[in-house]
Design a protein around this motif. Structure first.
Motif: not given
Length: 148
Positions: A119-148
């Motif tokens: 899975x690391x290869x796919x994860x690396x490609x994802x980070x390269x394509x989207x950047x770390x900032x978009x991943x952190x933003x996605x996670x923050x949005x999901x965390x807010x959606x579940x009340x975390x």
């Protein structure tokens, strides 16, 4: 009675990071390593894998912030053992696996290690394509959606 934890420790994180750096051929900063590790661990949630290496967890998005400290301490363990080489760049510190670290990572023989590494290869490609900032933003949005 003394109990020893293995999960969610710098030691466990160091094992995963050695595997991660053995798969990714580029030098990485700690933030990218943190993002790739999180994506590889929860690959199913990001459509990168058919499973989450650490199991399904409704509150997984809350883990990302805690991983920063674990990644930093895991990298420190690997550097002290000579498995990872840090070096300064214009962007800050970058990390790469040494030949000793490559041998160590290859010695980790378990089904979990194989699935995580796949899975690391796919994860690396994802980070390269989207950047770390978009991943952190996605996670923050999901965390807010579940009340975390």
């Amino acid at each position: 009675m003394t109990t020893y934890r293995v999960f969610n420790t710098p030691f466990e994180t160091a094992l995963r990071l050695a595997m991660l750096l053995s798969v990714v051929s580029e030098d990485l900063d700690a933030t990218s390593i943190q993002a790739i590790d999180f994506l590889a661990t929860y690959g199913k949630a990001f459509s990168l894998s058919n499973h989450n290496a650490n199991g399904d967890n409704r509150f997984m998005h809350c883990e990302l912030a805690a991983r920063k400290g674990l990644v930093d301490r895991g990298l420190k363990i690997l550097v002290k053992k000579g498995y990872v080489l840090p070096f300064a760049s214009e962007e800050g510190f970058l990390y790469r696996l040494s030949s000793k670290g490559q041998a160590f990572a290859c010695s980790i023989d378990a089904e979990y290690a194989e699935e995580y590494s796949d899975t690391v290869t796919s994860a690396f490609d994802y980070v390269r394509a989207n950047g770390t900032e978009s991943i952190f933003a996605h996670v923050e949005n999901r965390k807010d959606a579940i009340g975390g």
